[in-house]
Design a protein around this motif. Structure first.
Motif, mmCIF file in Angstrom:
data_model
loop_
_atom_site.group_PDB
_atom_site.id
_atom_site.type_symbol
_atom_site.label_atom_id
_atom_site.label_comp_id
_atom_site.label_asym_id
_atom_site.label_seq_id
_atom_site.Cartn_x
_atom_site.Cartn_y
_atom_site.Cartn_z
ATOM 1 N N LEU A 217 0.779 -1.241 0.072
ATOM 2 C CA LEU A 217 -0.028 -0.058 -0.111
ATOM 3 C C LEU A 217 0.811 1.271 -0.113
ATOM 4 C CD1 LEU A 217 -2.660 1.481 0.156
ATOM 5 C CD2 LEU A 217 -2.687 1.209 2.779
ATOM 6 N N ILE A 218 1.904 1.219 0.818
ATOM 7 C CA ILE A 218 2.881 2.646 1.178
ATOM 8 C C ILE A 218 3.520 2.613 -0.521
ATOM 9 C CG2 ILE A 218 5.017 3.343 1.893
ATOM 10 C CD1 ILE A 218 4.030 1.877 4.622
ATOM 11 N N LEU A 219 3.955 1.613 -1.119
ATOM 12 C CA LEU A 219 4.471 1.696 -2.332
ATOM 13 C C LEU A 219 3.290 2.160 -3.466
ATOM 14 C CD1 LEU A 219 6.810 -1.339 -2.494
ATOM 15 C CD2 LEU A 219 7.531 0.956 -2.335
ATOM 16 N N LEU A 220 2.363 1.605 -3.300
ATOM 17 C CA LEU A 220 1.247 2.017 -4.250
ATOM 18 C C LEU A 220 0.899 3.399 -4.143
ATOM 19 C CD1 LEU A 220 -1.919 -0.214 -4.774
ATOM 20 C CD2 LEU A 220 -2.230 2.328 -4.341
ATOM 21 N N ALA A 221 0.639 4.028 -3.146
ATOM 22 C CA ALA A 221 0.375 5.350 -2.756
ATOM 23 C C ALA A 221 1.616 6.338 -3.229
ATOM 24 C CB ALA A 221 0.205 5.474 -1.336
ATOM 25 N N ASP A 222 2.748 5.671 -3.327
ATOM 26 C CA ASP A 222 3.800 6.668 -3.751
ATOM 27 C C ASP A 222 3.734 6.635 -5.494
ATOM 28 O OD1 ASP A 222 5.706 8.510 -3.290
ATOM 29 O OD2 ASP A 222 7.295 6.989 -3.515
ATOM 30 N N GLY A 223 2.967 6.011 -5.832
ATOM 31 C CA GLY A 223 2.835 5.889 -7.404
ATOM 32 C C GLY A 223 3.692 4.913 -8.308
ATOM 33 N N HIS A 224 3.830 3.889 -7.409
ATOM 34 C CA HIS A 224 4.771 2.778 -8.183
ATOM 35 C C HIS A 224 4.056 1.669 -8.785
ATOM 36 C CE1 HIS A 224 8.714 3.998 -6.539
ATOM 37 N NE2 HIS A 224 8.107 3.845 -5.210
ATOM 38 N N SER A 225 4.170 1.296 -10.072
ATOM 39 C CA SER A 225 3.519 0.084 -10.792
ATOM 40 C C SER A 225 3.781 -1.031 -10.152
ATOM 41 C CB SER A 225 4.159 0.305 -12.226
ATOM 42 O OG SER A 225 5.648 -0.221 -12.005
ATOM 43 N N ASN A 226 3.013 -2.103 -10.715
ATOM 44 C CA ASN A 226 3.260 -3.314 -10.144
ATOM 45 C C ASN A 226 4.474 -3.738 -10.312
ATOM 46 O OD1 ASN A 226 0.564 -3.440 -9.302
ATOM 47 N ND2 ASN A 226 -0.342 -4.692 -11.113
ATOM 48 N N ARG A 227 5.212 -3.427 -11.446
ATOM 49 C CA ARG A 227 6.508 -3.945 -11.575
ATOM 50 C C ARG A 227 7.293 -3.474 -10.430
ATOM 51 N NH1 ARG A 227 8.830 -3.781 -17.703
ATOM 52 N NH2 ARG A 227 7.021 -5.477 -17.793
ATOM 53 N N ASP A 228 7.433 -2.122 -10.276
ATOM 54 C CA ASP A 228 8.276 -1.296 -9.186
ATOM 55 C C ASP A 228 8.141 -1.862 -7.906
ATOM 56 O OD1 ASP A 228 9.013 0.426 -11.133
ATOM 57 O OD2 ASP A 228 7.545 1.824 -10.924
ATOM 58 N N ILE A 229 6.832 -2.325 -7.516
ATOM 59 C CA ILE A 229 6.428 -2.903 -6.165
ATOM 60 C C ILE A 229 7.069 -4.215 -6.078
ATOM 61 C CG2 ILE A 229 4.825 -4.003 -4.777
ATOM 62 C CD1 ILE A 229 2.806 -1.662 -5.868
#
Length: 222
Positions: free
Chosen positions: A162-174
């Protein structure tokens, strides 16, 4: 680096000319084509696809004759998933914002935005991130209906997602950040949305900001 290639879609010629000049002040962005409505945009994109010459980002007006920006955005994302769309309009109603984002838009800017804000939205879209006009982000945060669930329903890994998603990261970035497969990252994102009773990544990001889990994602206009 090559400039980001932008396609302008607006039914007012004066707006297209102004936006063209607007973006011409930015060294890393190049306007490569324009269209007066969604239907013409799809026709031109089809020809460009045949030549292997698709733009990186489409700046899309929402209120247009024949085929509006919502319908055109949905069609573009279905036909050309790698082409990002940033909605550009003079309206800021929450319903229209949600419709644009649900259709697949990667950002939503108001036409009175400064050149650097529009440029930031285009750059964020090229990176696969969501960028909203600051006024729109504030409105969405105020209007977001609070779900019954709290972050306590999430596992430690889901909270990290959730934290990574909220920072605008894509699934690949996560996936790369957490050293997991992209498929596993996608599953975690789906679980986060389901547990929190939310329907989109944008809603999850806004919820995380409001709940104080993160201070402010890339779409907040910072």
């Amino acid at each position: 680096m090559n400039p980001i290639r932008v396609f302008l879609v607006d039914d007012h010629a004066v707006v297209r000319r102004g936006m063209h000049a607007f973006l011409g002040m930015l060294n890393d962005i190049e306007v490569v084509d324009e269209a007066e409505d969604g239907q013409v945009a799809l026709e031109k994109l089809s020809l460009r696809a045949e030549r292997g010459d698709l733009p990186d980002v489409v700046l899309m007006d929402l209120l247009m004759p024949r085929l509006d920006g919502i319908g055109a955005t949905r069609a573009i994302k279905q036909l050309y998933p790698d082409v990002e769309v940033v909605a550009l309009t003079s309206f800021s109603e929450a319903e229209r914002v949600h419709l644009a984002l649900e259709a697949g838009a990667s950002g939503y800017m108001l036409k009175d935005a400064e050149a650097d804000q529009v440029g930031a939205a285009v750059r964020a879209a090229k990176l696969g991130q969501v960028h909203l006009d600051p006024a729109v982000a504030r409105m969405l945060t105020r209007n977001l209906v609070a779900p019954q669930a709290t972050s306590a329903v999430l596992t430690a890994r889901e909270r990290e997602v959730l934290i990574l998603l909220a920072d605008g990261h894509s699934n690949r970035d996560i996936a790369n950040a957490l050293v997991i497969s992209e498929r596993t990252a996608r599953t975690h994102v789906s679980n986060v949305l389901m547990k929190l009773g939310l329907s989109s990544r944008t809603q999850a990001a806004l919820w995380a900001v409001r709940e104080g889990i993160v201070q402010g994602p890339s779409f907040s206009g910072r």
